[in-house]
Motif scaffolding. Structure first.
Motif, short mmCIF file in Angstrom:
data_model
loop_
_atom_site.label_atom_id
_atom_site.label_comp_id
_atom_site.label_asym_id
_atom_site.label_seq_id
_atom_site.Cartn_x
_atom_site.Cartn_y
_atom_site.Cartn_z
N LYS A 82 0.85 -1.21 0.00
CA LYS A 82 0.00 0.00 0.00
C LYS A 82 0.88 1.26 0.00
CE LYS A 82 -3.67 2.36 2.46
NZ LYS A 82 -4.55 2.38 3.62
N GLU A 83 1.95 1.23 0.80
CA GLU A 83 2.88 2.36 0.85
C GLU A 83 3.55 2.60 -0.49
OE1 GLU A 83 6.07 3.09 3.84
OE2 GLU A 83 4.78 1.82 5.09
N ILE A 84 4.01 1.52 -1.11
CA ILE A 84 4.66 1.62 -2.42
C ILE A 84 3.68 2.20 -3.43
CG2 ILE A 84 5.58 0.28 -4.36
CD1 ILE A 84 6.78 -1.62 -2.22
N ASN A 85 2.47 1.73 -3.39
CA ASN A 85 1.44 2.22 -4.30
C ASN A 85 1.23 3.73 -4.13
OD1 ASN A 85 -0.65 1.81 -6.29
ND2 ASN A 85 -2.09 2.15 -4.62
N GLU A 86 1.18 4.18 -2.88
CA GLU A 86 0.98 5.60 -2.61
C GLU A 86 2.18 6.42 -3.08
OE1 GLU A 86 0.11 5.61 1.56
OE2 GLU A 86 -1.95 4.91 1.23
N LEU A 87 3.38 5.89 -2.91
CA LEU A 87 4.59 6.60 -3.34
C LEU A 87 4.67 6.73 -4.86
CD1 LEU A 87 7.27 5.07 -0.95
CD2 LEU A 87 6.44 7.43 -0.95
N LEU A 88 4.23 5.71 -5.57
CA LEU A 88 4.35 5.69 -7.03
C LEU A 88 3.16 6.29 -7.76
CD1 LEU A 88 5.87 2.13 -7.50
CD2 LEU A 88 7.05 4.32 -7.59
N THR A 92 -1.56 13.89 -9.62
CA THR A 92 -2.66 14.53 -10.33
C THR A 92 -3.79 13.57 -10.69
OG1 THR A 92 -1.47 14.19 -12.42
CG2 THR A 92 -1.22 16.33 -11.33
N SER A 93 -3.47 12.38 -11.12
CA SER A 93 -4.52 11.49 -11.60
C SER A 93 -5.15 10.66 -10.48
CB SER A 93 -3.98 10.54 -12.68
OG SER A 93 -3.12 9.59 -12.09
N GLY A 94 -4.39 10.38 -9.44
CA GLY A 94 -4.90 9.54 -8.39
C GLY A 94 -4.99 8.08 -8.79
N TYR A 95 -4.51 7.76 -9.98
CA TYR A 95 -4.56 6.39 -10.47
C TYR A 95 -3.40 5.60 -9.89
CZ TYR A 95 -5.08 2.46 -13.63
OH TYR A 95 -5.26 1.22 -14.14
N PRO A 96 -3.66 4.53 -9.17
CA PRO A 96 -2.57 3.78 -8.55
C PRO A 96 -1.68 3.11 -9.58
CG PRO A 96 -4.68 2.71 -8.16
CD PRO A 96 -4.96 3.99 -8.90
N PHE A 97 -0.40 3.27 -9.40
CA PHE A 97 0.59 2.70 -10.32
C PHE A 97 0.54 1.19 -10.34
CE2 PHE A 97 4.91 1.13 -11.17
CZ PHE A 97 5.07 1.64 -12.43
N LEU A 98 0.46 0.57 -9.15
CA LEU A 98 0.46 -0.88 -9.08
C LEU A 98 -0.96 -1.47 -9.07
CD1 LEU A 98 3.22 -1.45 -6.39
CD2 LEU A 98 3.41 -1.71 -8.86
N LYS A 99 -1.95 -0.62 -9.09
CA LYS A 99 -3.35 -1.05 -9.10
C LYS A 99 -3.64 -2.01 -7.94
CE LYS A 99 -3.09 -0.94 -14.04
NZ LYS A 99 -2.57 -1.87 -15.00
N ILE A 100 -3.25 -1.63 -6.75
CA ILE A 100 -3.40 -2.47 -5.58
C ILE A 100 -4.58 -1.99 -4.75
CG2 ILE A 100 -2.33 -3.21 -3.41
CD1 ILE A 100 0.37 -2.87 -4.84
#
Length: 102
Positions: A82-88, A92-100
């Motif tokens: 979850k932390e990694i997802n928030e960091l990446l 602007t988009s709020g779209y999660p990088f890892l889609k977790i």
């Protein structure tokens, strides 16, 4: 009379997403069948992922009750992903990088 069909579009999920879904499903203790339904996996897929999680000590099996439980290490895994997802995630988009989903 018209017949309506609900179509669900499934996107390809990463292994991390699937592992997280399994771990989330087992926070309160649950059966293999319930995990399979919650994570939307076939039985073959479920066995593959459960093996990974158990060998990594992220998930444990309670023999007497036939339930699977997330371990402390599994909780740390969920928190870390979850932390990694928030960091990446782009600000602007709020779209999660890892889609977790956690």
């Amino acid at each position: 009379m018209r017949s309506y069909q609900i179509i669900t579009i499934m996107k390809n999920r990463s292994k991390i997403e699937i592992l997280n879904k399994i771990l989330e499903s087992s926070k309160k203790g649950t059966t293999k069948t319930r995990i399979m339904y919650n994570a939307l996996l076939s039985y073959r897929q479920l066995l593959e992922y459960m093996k990974i999680l158990q060998e990594s000590e992220l998930l444990e099996y309670e023999e007497g009750k036939q339930l699977y439980h997330i371990t402390e290490k599994g909780l740390r895994f969920l928190s870390t992903t979850k932390e990694i997802n928030e960091l990446l995630a782009p600000k602007t988009s709020g779209y999660p990088f890892l889609k977790i989903e956690a």
